[in-house]
Design a protein around this motif. Structure first.
Motif, PDB file in Angstrom:
ATOM      1  N   TYR A 185       0.832  -1.213   0.000  1.00 59.41           N
ATOM      2  CA  TYR A 185       0.000   0.000   0.000  1.00 59.41           C
ATOM      3  C   TYR A 185       0.863   1.258   0.000  1.00 59.41           C
ATOM      4  O   TYR A 185       0.567   2.229  -0.710  1.00 59.41           O
ATOM      5  N   LEU A 186       1.937   1.248   0.779  1.00 61.91           N
ATOM      6  CA  LEU A 186       2.761   2.447   0.942  1.00 61.91           C
ATOM      7  C   LEU A 186       3.793   2.630  -0.161  1.00 61.91           C
ATOM      8  O   LEU A 186       4.308   3.738  -0.337  1.00 61.91           O
ATOM      9  N   THR A 187       4.110   1.589  -0.919  1.00 63.71           N
ATOM     10  CA  THR A 187       5.157   1.701  -1.939  1.00 63.71           C
ATOM     11  C   THR A 187       4.666   1.457  -3.363  1.00 63.71           C
ATOM     12  O   THR A 187       5.453   1.606  -4.306  1.00 63.71           O
ATOM     13  N   ALA A 188       3.406   1.077  -3.554  1.00 60.87           N
ATOM     14  CA  ALA A 188       2.879   0.821  -4.900  1.00 60.87           C
ATOM     15  C   ALA A 188       3.112   2.047  -5.778  1.00 60.87           C
ATOM     16  O   ALA A 188       2.702   3.153  -5.439  1.00 60.87           O
ATOM     17  N   SER A 189       3.749   1.842  -6.919  1.00 64.49           N
ATOM     18  CA  SER A 189       4.104   2.987  -7.761  1.00 64.49           C
ATOM     19  C   SER A 189       4.067   2.647  -9.248  1.00 64.49           C
ATOM     20  O   SER A 189       4.872   3.127 -10.036  1.00 64.49           O
ATOM     21  N   ALA A 212      -2.805   0.333  -8.342  1.00 65.98           N
ATOM     22  CA  ALA A 212      -1.666   1.145  -7.916  1.00 65.98           C
ATOM     23  C   ALA A 212      -0.370   0.395  -8.192  1.00 65.98           C
ATOM     24  O   ALA A 212       0.675   0.994  -8.405  1.00 65.98           O
ATOM     25  N   SER A 213      -0.451  -0.936  -8.180  1.00 66.45           N
ATOM     26  CA  SER A 213       0.685  -1.792  -8.519  1.00 66.45           C
ATOM     27  C   SER A 213       0.159  -2.972  -9.321  1.00 66.45           C
ATOM     28  O   SER A 213      -0.486  -3.862  -8.772  1.00 66.45           O
ATOM     29  N   PHE A 214       0.452  -2.994 -10.615  1.00 67.69           N
ATOM     30  CA  PHE A 214       0.018  -4.109 -11.453  1.00 67.69           C
ATOM     31  C   PHE A 214       0.660  -5.412 -10.998  1.00 67.69           C
ATOM     32  O   PHE A 214       0.009  -6.446 -10.890  1.00 67.69           O
ATOM     33  N   ARG A 215       1.970  -5.377 -10.729  1.00 63.89           N
ATOM     34  CA  ARG A 215       2.699  -6.627 -10.484  1.00 63.89           C
ATOM     35  C   ARG A 215       2.333  -7.270  -9.151  1.00 63.89           C
ATOM     36  O   ARG A 215       2.549  -8.471  -8.962  1.00 63.89           O
ATOM     37  N   CYS A 216       1.781  -6.507  -8.209  1.00 65.05           N
ATOM     38  CA  CYS A 216       1.338  -7.084  -6.937  1.00 65.05           C
ATOM     39  C   CYS A 216      -0.156  -7.370  -6.926  1.00 65.05           C
ATOM     40  O   CYS A 216      -0.676  -7.901  -5.938  1.00 65.05           O
ATOM     41  N   SER A 217      -0.838  -7.027  -8.005  1.00 63.10           N
ATOM     42  CA  SER A 217      -2.289  -7.183  -8.076  1.00 63.10           C
ATOM     43  C   SER A 217      -2.665  -8.575  -8.562  1.00 63.10           C
ATOM     44  O   SER A 217      -1.811  -9.421  -8.822  1.00 63.10           O
ATOM     45  N   GLU A 218      -3.932  -8.780  -8.753  1.00 60.82           N
ATOM     46  CA  GLU A 218      -4.443 -10.071  -9.239  1.00 60.82           C
ATOM     47  C   GLU A 218      -3.947 -10.395 -10.640  1.00 60.82           C
ATOM     48  O   GLU A 218      -3.930 -11.561 -11.043  1.00 60.82           O
ATOM     49  N   VAL A 219      -3.529  -9.379 -11.426  1.00 62.66           N
ATOM     50  CA  VAL A 219      -3.028  -9.624 -12.787  1.00 62.66           C
ATOM     51  C   VAL A 219      -1.505  -9.670 -12.814  1.00 62.66           C
ATOM     52  O   VAL A 219      -0.899  -9.670 -13.887  1.00 62.66           O
ATOM     53  N   SER A 333      -5.423  -6.663  -2.598  1.00 61.98           N
ATOM     54  CA  SER A 333      -6.301  -5.506  -2.369  1.00 61.98           C
ATOM     55  C   SER A 333      -5.490  -4.233  -2.207  1.00 61.98           C
ATOM     56  O   SER A 333      -5.880  -3.167  -2.682  1.00 61.98           O
ATOM     57  N   ALA A 334      -4.330  -4.336  -1.527  1.00 60.60           N
ATOM     58  CA  ALA A 334      -3.466  -3.166  -1.334  1.00 60.60           C
ATOM     59  C   ALA A 334      -2.910  -2.648  -2.647  1.00 60.60           C
ATOM     60  O   ALA A 334      -2.488  -1.495  -2.736  1.00 60.60           O
ATOM     61  N   ALA A 335      -2.909  -3.493  -3.675  1.00 63.59           N
ATOM     62  CA  ALA A 335      -2.405  -3.097  -4.994  1.00 63.59           C
ATOM     63  C   ALA A 335      -3.440  -2.363  -5.822  1.00 63.59           C
ATOM     64  O   ALA A 335      -3.138  -1.887  -6.917  1.00 63.59           O
ATOM     65  N   ARG A 350     -13.112  -6.376   9.065  1.00 61.28           N
ATOM     66  CA  ARG A 350     -13.011  -5.841   7.714  1.00 61.28           C
ATOM     67  C   ARG A 350     -13.068  -4.322   7.794  1.00 61.28           C
ATOM     68  O   ARG A 350     -14.031  -3.744   8.303  1.00 61.28           O
ATOM     69  N   VAL A 351     -11.999  -3.674   7.309  1.00 59.85           N
ATOM     70  CA  VAL A 351     -11.873  -2.233   7.511  1.00 59.85           C
ATOM     71  C   VAL A 351     -11.279  -1.584   6.264  1.00 59.85           C
ATOM     72  O   VAL A 351     -10.572  -2.232   5.481  1.00 59.85           O
ATOM     73  N   ASN A 352     -11.562  -0.303   6.069  1.00 62.54           N
ATOM     74  CA  ASN A 352     -10.983   0.449   4.960  1.00 62.54           C
ATOM     75  C   ASN A 352      -9.463   0.427   5.054  1.00 62.54           C
ATOM     76  O   ASN A 352      -8.893   0.594   6.136  1.00 62.54           O
ATOM     77  N   ILE A 353      -8.788   0.251   3.941  1.00 66.59           N
ATOM     78  CA  ILE A 353      -7.337   0.044   3.960  1.00 66.59           C
ATOM     79  C   ILE A 353      -6.592   1.286   4.437  1.00 66.59           C
ATOM     80  O   ILE A 353      -5.566   1.178   5.121  1.00 66.59           O
ATOM     81  N   ARG A 354      -7.092   2.455   4.111  1.00 57.28           N
ATOM     82  CA  ARG A 354      -6.406   3.668   4.585  1.00 57.28           C
ATOM     83  C   ARG A 354      -6.502   3.770   6.099  1.00 57.28           C
ATOM     84  O   ARG A 354      -5.534   4.164   6.764  1.00 57.28           O
ATOM     85  N   LYS A 355      -7.648   3.415   6.649  1.00 56.36           N
ATOM     86  CA  LYS A 355      -7.826   3.426   8.103  1.00 56.36           C
ATOM     87  C   LYS A 355      -6.918   2.383   8.754  1.00 56.36           C
ATOM     88  O   LYS A 355      -6.289   2.640   9.794  1.00 56.36           O
ATOM     89  N   ALA A 356      -6.838   1.193   8.139  1.00 53.05           N
ATOM     90  CA  ALA A 356      -5.966   0.143   8.673  1.00 53.05           C
ATOM     91  C   ALA A 356      -4.510   0.593   8.636  1.00 53.05           C
ATOM     92  O   ALA A 356      -3.747   0.353   9.594  1.00 53.05           O
TER      93      ALA A 356
END
Length: 430
Positions: A185-189, A212-219, A333-335, A350-356
């Protein structure tokens, strides 16, 4: 095995560690296409990975982040000087440039005793397709210093240092797996891609801005099944990987596309891991950050180091199949780009990722305030990303024309400067 950082012997050595970086990048022509020339480097610390037009920069092992980045800058100067002579550029993103056919992705060529490497890459191409192999990223190799490990060992109830050390890293691995979503979440670029790559990968134009990050995502860079590993001890860990190899699901341990790996010193094999024990943990989920001339910021490496320390002070629980599946789901999800609508499982809810992320950073900050105050600037840097400075948001706004702007940035790389990031707050020297 949680460490007591209030103990003077541990506190004295809390900042000591060893770092290493492996950074993949693609060589491109001035019109934004993959270079078709042979790999031009003949030194051990500048290699290639899957394809002939991919450059892999491999750092030495460093005991501090500052010297690591000095070497990375020097290696990038070497690469850029050679590519300038060839009228080529180093592509500054994790996602590839213009690529319209599989034929533009030549498998890395090896001769003699290394010929098996080429055969292995042909196997990967047949299994996963060449397009997926174009994702480039950064592998961060981390180990606690020997002096810190031995201090923790003397304060433990363990009577065998090798067993203790292996236990530290298997514990760290199962804890870190649960927290890798925060790093992603913090480094996806890599929040955008060229349409040619989308088409070649079987994606649609609607996928261009999903991540936010293709390579860490489901694809992204995953096996075609979800490996469930046994982190209870190093033998069980190695055996759990071996079972997938014996079943024909993996060619070798190197085909384990997992967010992290436990690795021995020297040759990476399961036999070496069981015989010699763990040397370091490899974190494999960092994108190339185009806001830095070397692809990442020192503050991010410092933060990951601090996170490792915090995890070793936290309560430990087994990483069973359910938890591993949840951890991988959280990482994917973080991607995603839209963090306002993204939720993850955090602290059993289950919580919003920014809040987590905000809650996690508050916890890490409290740890740093009490035990490692020199890391506090790295925490403040991460907290700034929750106030509108997440890399993916800034990069998408900064690079409106992915190919044209990427080529301009690659030209700036040649001069070891990055004008585009001058507007990124806080301003960076690297």
């Amino acid at each position: 095995m949680s460490w007591n950082f209030a103990e003077p012997e541990i506190k004295q050595h809390i900042e000591t560690a060893e770092y290493g970086i492996e950074k993949e990048s693609l060589r491109v022509t001035p019109d934004g296409r993959l270079a078709q020339t042979p790999h031009p480097f003949f030194q051990s610390n500048i290699d290639r990975d899957f394809c002939e037009n991919q450059v892999e920069i491999i750092s030495s092992v460093h005991d501090n982040a500052a010297s690591l980045f000095e070497e990375l800058e020097a290696l990038h100067r070497t690469v850029n000087q050679r590519l300038f002579q060839m009228n080529e550029l180093l592509w500054p993103f994790s996602n590839p440039p213009i690529v319209e056919s599989q034929e533009e992705i030549p498998i890395a060529r090896f001769d003699g005793e290394l010929k098996e490497r080429e055969s292995y890459r042909r196997y990967l191409a047949n299994k996963y397709g060449k397009a997926k192999m174009l994702y480039s990223g950064i592998h961060f190799n981390f180990s606690f210093s020997d002096v810190l490990l031995r201090s923790a060992f003397r304060l433990s109830e363990e009577d065998d240092f090798r067993r203790f050390k292996d236990g530290v890293y298997t514990e760290l691995a199962r804890k870190l797996l649960r927290s890798t979503w925060l790093i992603v979440y913090l480094t996806a670029s890599s929040p955008t891609a060229d349409g040619s790559f989308l088409r070649l990968s079987g994606m649609t134009d609607a996928d261009r801005y999903r991540f936010a990050s293709f390579r860490c995502s489901e694809v992204g860079y995953w096996n075609d099944f979800l490996p469930i590993l046994d982190f209870s001890d190093i033998s069980a860990y190695a055996d759990s990987i071996r079972r997938y190899i014996d079943a024909g699901l993996l060619y070798a341990a190197s085909e384990l596309y997992y967010p992290l790996r436990l690795k021995p010193r020297g040759k990476n094999s399961l036999d070496a891991l069981k015989e010699n024990g763990v040397n370091h943990i490899e974190l494999r989920c960092l994108d190339i950050n185009p806001l830095s001339t070397v692809g990442l910021f020192e503050e991010d490496i410092r933060f990951i180091h601090l996170l490792m320390l915090r995890l070793m002070g936290a309560e430990d629980t087994p990483a069973d199949e359910r938890e591993q599946r949840a951890a991988i789901t959280n990482i994917r999800s973080a991607a995603l780009f839209n963090d306002a609508q993204t939720k993850i499982i955090y602290s059993g809810r289950r919580v919003n990722i920014r809040k987590a992320a905000a809650e996690a950073l508050e916890d890490i900050e409290r740890f740093a305030e009490e035990h490692a105050p020199s890391f506090l600037p790295a925490v403040a840097f991460q907290k700034g990303k929750l106030s509108g400075w997440r890399y993916a948001d800034f990069i998408r706004g900064c690079f409106k024309d992915y190919i044209s702007d990427g080529l301009k940035l690659a030209e700036e790389y040649r001069g070891q400067k990055c004008a585009c990031c001058s507007g990124y707050a806080p301003a960076k020297k690297r």
